[in-house]
Design a protein around this motif. Structure first.
Motif, PDB file in Angstrom:
ATOM      1  N   ASN A   1      -4.125 -46.037 -15.903  1.00  0.00           N
ATOM      2  CA  ASN A   1      -3.122 -46.641 -16.961  1.00  0.00           C
ATOM      3  C   ASN A   1      -2.904 -45.752 -18.018  1.00  0.00           C
ATOM      4  N   PHE A   2      -3.531 -44.521 -18.355  1.00  0.00           N
ATOM      5  CA  PHE A   2      -3.490 -43.738 -19.140  1.00  0.00           C
ATOM      6  C   PHE A   2      -3.308 -42.145 -18.674  1.00  0.00           C
ATOM      7  N   ILE A   3      -2.377 -41.604 -19.367  1.00  0.00           N
ATOM      8  CA  ILE A   3      -1.978 -40.317 -19.336  1.00  0.00           C
ATOM      9  C   ILE A   3      -3.383 -39.479 -19.537  1.00  0.00           C
ATOM     10  N   GLU A   4      -3.656 -38.565 -18.767  1.00  0.00           N
ATOM     11  CA  GLU A   4      -4.963 -37.731 -19.120  1.00  0.00           C
ATOM     12  C   GLU A   4      -6.276 -38.213 -19.264  1.00  0.00           C
ATOM     13  N   ALA A   5      -6.381 -39.720 -18.930  1.00  0.00           N
ATOM     14  CA  ALA A   5      -7.421 -40.374 -19.149  1.00  0.00           C
ATOM     15  C   ALA A   5      -8.548 -40.076 -17.860  1.00  0.00           C
ATOM     16  N   ILE A   6      -8.833 -38.720 -17.835  1.00  0.00           N
ATOM     17  CA  ILE A   6      -9.703 -38.069 -16.850  1.00  0.00           C
ATOM     18  C   ILE A   6     -11.157 -38.081 -17.590  1.00  0.00           C
ATOM     19  N   LEU A   7     -12.171 -38.881 -17.077  1.00  0.00           N
ATOM     20  CA  LEU A   7     -13.277 -39.026 -17.728  1.00  0.00           C
ATOM     21  C   LEU A   7     -14.480 -38.185 -17.238  1.00  0.00           C
ATOM     22  N   LEU A   8     -14.109 -37.476 -15.842  1.00  0.00           N
ATOM     23  CA  LEU A   8     -15.296 -36.671 -15.415  1.00  0.00           C
ATOM     24  C   LEU A   8     -14.584 -35.028 -15.256  1.00  0.00           C
ATOM     25  N   PHE A   9     -15.486 -34.253 -15.767  1.00  0.00           N
ATOM     26  CA  PHE A   9     -15.246 -32.780 -15.925  1.00  0.00           C
ATOM     27  C   PHE A   9     -16.163 -32.321 -15.032  1.00  0.00           C
ATOM     28  N   CYS A  10     -15.330 -31.403 -14.256  1.00  0.00           N
ATOM     29  CA  CYS A  10     -16.278 -30.635 -12.983  1.00  0.00           C
ATOM     30  C   CYS A  10     -16.778 -29.283 -13.546  1.00  0.00           C
ATOM     31  N   VAL A  11     -17.857 -28.998 -13.476  1.00  0.00           N
ATOM     32  CA  VAL A  11     -18.352 -27.500 -13.925  1.00  0.00           C
ATOM     33  C   VAL A  11     -18.779 -27.161 -12.252  1.00  0.00           C
ATOM     34  N   PHE A  12     -18.091 -25.816 -12.080  1.00  0.00           N
ATOM     35  CA  PHE A  12     -18.466 -25.236 -11.014  1.00  0.00           C
ATOM     36  C   PHE A  12     -19.349 -23.854 -11.119  1.00  0.00           C
ATOM     37  N   MET A  13     -20.625 -23.922 -10.690  1.00  0.00           N
ATOM     38  CA  MET A  13     -21.624 -22.998 -10.605  1.00  0.00           C
ATOM     39  C   MET A  13     -21.272 -21.922  -9.669  1.00  0.00           C
ATOM     40  N   ASN A  14     -20.379 -21.177  -9.919  1.00  0.00           N
ATOM     41  CA  ASN A  14     -19.831 -20.131  -8.949  1.00  0.00           C
ATOM     42  C   ASN A  14     -20.529 -18.772  -9.018  1.00  0.00           C
ATOM     43  N   MET A  15     -21.745 -19.109  -8.359  1.00  0.00           N
ATOM     44  CA  MET A  15     -22.656 -18.298  -7.928  1.00  0.00           C
ATOM     45  C   MET A  15     -22.502 -17.504  -6.450  1.00  0.00           C
ATOM     46  N   SER A  16     -22.894 -16.152  -6.116  1.00  0.00           N
ATOM     47  CA  SER A  16     -22.628 -16.046  -4.703  1.00  0.00           C
ATOM     48  C   SER A  16     -23.857 -16.599  -4.094  1.00  0.00           C
ATOM     49  N   LEU A  17     -23.697 -16.863  -2.703  1.00  0.00           N
ATOM     50  CA  LEU A  17     -24.887 -17.138  -1.931  1.00  0.00           C
ATOM     51  C   LEU A  17     -26.109 -16.288  -1.926  1.00  0.00           C
ATOM     52  N   GLU A  18     -25.488 -14.815  -2.148  1.00  0.00           N
ATOM     53  CA  GLU A  18     -26.737 -13.708  -2.319  1.00  0.00           C
ATOM     54  C   GLU A  18     -27.569 -14.040  -3.296  1.00  0.00           C
ATOM     55  N   VAL A  19     -27.059 -14.145  -4.626  1.00  0.00           N
ATOM     56  CA  VAL A  19     -27.505 -14.484  -5.928  1.00  0.00           C
ATOM     57  C   VAL A  19     -28.549 -15.715  -5.742  1.00  0.00           C
ATOM     58  N   CYS A  20     -28.005 -16.976  -5.206  1.00  0.00           N
ATOM     59  CA  CYS A  20     -28.806 -18.077  -5.017  1.00  0.00           C
ATOM     60  C   CYS A  20     -29.871 -17.818  -4.160  1.00  0.00           C
ATOM     61  N   GLU A  21     -29.712 -17.141  -2.918  1.00  0.00           N
ATOM     62  CA  GLU A  21     -30.748 -17.098  -2.091  1.00  0.00           C
ATOM     63  C   GLU A  21     -31.820 -15.930  -2.475  1.00  0.00           C
ATOM     64  N   ARG A  22     -31.357 -14.988  -3.167  1.00  0.00           N
ATOM     65  CA  ARG A  22     -32.436 -14.142  -4.138  1.00  0.00           C
ATOM     66  C   ARG A  22     -33.358 -15.037  -4.948  1.00  0.00           C
ATOM     67  N   ARG A  23     -32.673 -15.686  -5.575  1.00  0.00           N
ATOM     68  CA  ARG A  23     -33.599 -16.730  -6.806  1.00  0.00           C
ATOM     69  C   ARG A  23     -34.349 -17.784  -6.007  1.00  0.00           C
ATOM     70  N   ASP A  24     -33.783 -18.257  -4.920  1.00  0.00           N
ATOM     71  CA  ASP A  24     -34.537 -19.570  -3.875  1.00  0.00           C
ATOM     72  C   ASP A  24     -35.724 -20.054  -4.791  1.00  0.00           C
ATOM     73  N   PRO A  25     -35.535 -20.854  -5.911  1.00  0.00           N
ATOM     74  CA  PRO A  25     -36.473 -21.428  -6.738  1.00  0.00           C
ATOM     75  C   PRO A  25     -37.551 -22.181  -5.853  1.00  0.00           C
TER      76      PRO A  25
END
Lengths: 214, 214
Positions: B129-153
């Motif tokens: 019903n409202f223009i721009e009434a999006i209430l969800l903001f997407c945050v993309f953690m743009n880390m490479s698989l290599e970085v994530c796999e190296r961390r592997d917490p």
């Protein structure tokens, strides 16, 4: 902090750096759940609205989880079989627990006819590590079937009596009254309490038990 | 107020007498959802904790819905099949929507690998019903698989590489990066941002878009 818990073994528990106490201090109240149970037409939604309004007027942040509303969203993939009713209550209990943890006074308004389902929610909201750390207060709308059926605000009793709804609580499905509830709402001298009276009864309970301050 | 909605026909929608606007005015902020998506090890939980802390220090009420934590409660009856993953995300989306409606800044932290599941949540949190009434903001953690796999917490990549976990996102199950996200967290000159930097990026976004005031 991170620790391995239960099964499945690949799920970890992340401790948030802001805890419940800090949230409660921020908004000067204590998170808990007011669980309103009773027959259709017993006044659950009326009390939920009135209580929500009264708490807001006192500057308290509360939120109503209405059984009917939740069935349009989170629980829209559930029906009315005994199994689905149990899952319906379980999910609302889990969400109410999250709201209480967030610091809100969560008002859950559901027929919740079966004792075992309500007891499961109460257990979910009891911290075994602390004496008296029960965070769920049961409000029993103790109105007779006769009164509820006379009100019949949604016309559902009429449909149930005509056999057009099956498994309707109070007609052909049981309502198991609470054996122990913190608050009981009932007629006095044949007169039903007003929405303000009902809300006042619950607010007094919350106030006396320290939930309206951090 | 009461109105009949959709199916099943015996479910009614109860309008609460205290609305979102009134709750928002009470706590001087605007309810919304910060949805953090990315590979395991990409820093989702770290950002969620840091953001929660930063918002709290500004007097804002926020709450973290962590994908792993929710699987211990609301979603404990779900596994990791494609169908169950979708239902997992759907339920978290529905709960996040309730939190946003309650007036909180809800921080949802989930791998949420499939685009269609994330899009469904975004649609759920968009008011047509409202223009721009999006209430969800997407945050993309743009880390490479290599970085994530190296961390592997959690040591999960190691298990996945050894074939001890099947269907692990990034290894033998796909991660579909967002095509449009409001905020992207990524390495700069080969350096990963600190938790404070990441939180600052999100807080700036929320502030610029008016969510830190009623």
């Amino acid at each position: 902090m991170m620790s391995v818990m239960g099964n499945p073994t690949n799920i970890f528990w992340h401790e948030s750096t802001v805890g419940k106490t800090e949230r409660q201090n921020l908004i000067n109240q204590q998170g808990c759940v007011v669980w309103i149970t009773g027959l259709s037409g017993s006044g659950k939604s009326t009390l939920a609205c009135s209580l929500n309004r009264e708490l807001h007027s006192r500057g308290k942040l509360s939120y109503v989880l209405d059984g009917d509303n939740v069935r349009h969203g989170l629980n829209k993939n559930l029906g009315f079989s005994s199994e689905d009713r149990t899952e319906n209550i379980r999910r609302v209990g889990e969400v109410a627990k999250l709201f209480a943890d967030a610091g809100l006074i969560c008002i859950a308004s559901l027929i919740s006819p079966y004792r075992k389902d309500r007891d499961a929610c109460r257990a979910m909201l009891t911290d075994a590590n602390f004496i008296e750390a029960i965070l769920l207060f049961c409000v029993f709308m103790n109105m007779s079937l006769e009164v509820c059926e006379r009100r019949d605000p949604k016309g559902l009793y009429k449909l149930a009596r005509a056999g057009k709804i099956k498994g309707f609580t109070g007609i052909d499905d049981p309502y198991e009254p609470p054996l122990n509830c913190e608050i009981m709402i009932e007629e006095k001298d044949g007169v039903c309490p007003t929405p303000c009276d009902m809300a006042g009864q619950v607010v007094s309970y919350l106030d006396e038990n320290g939930f309206l301050h951090a």
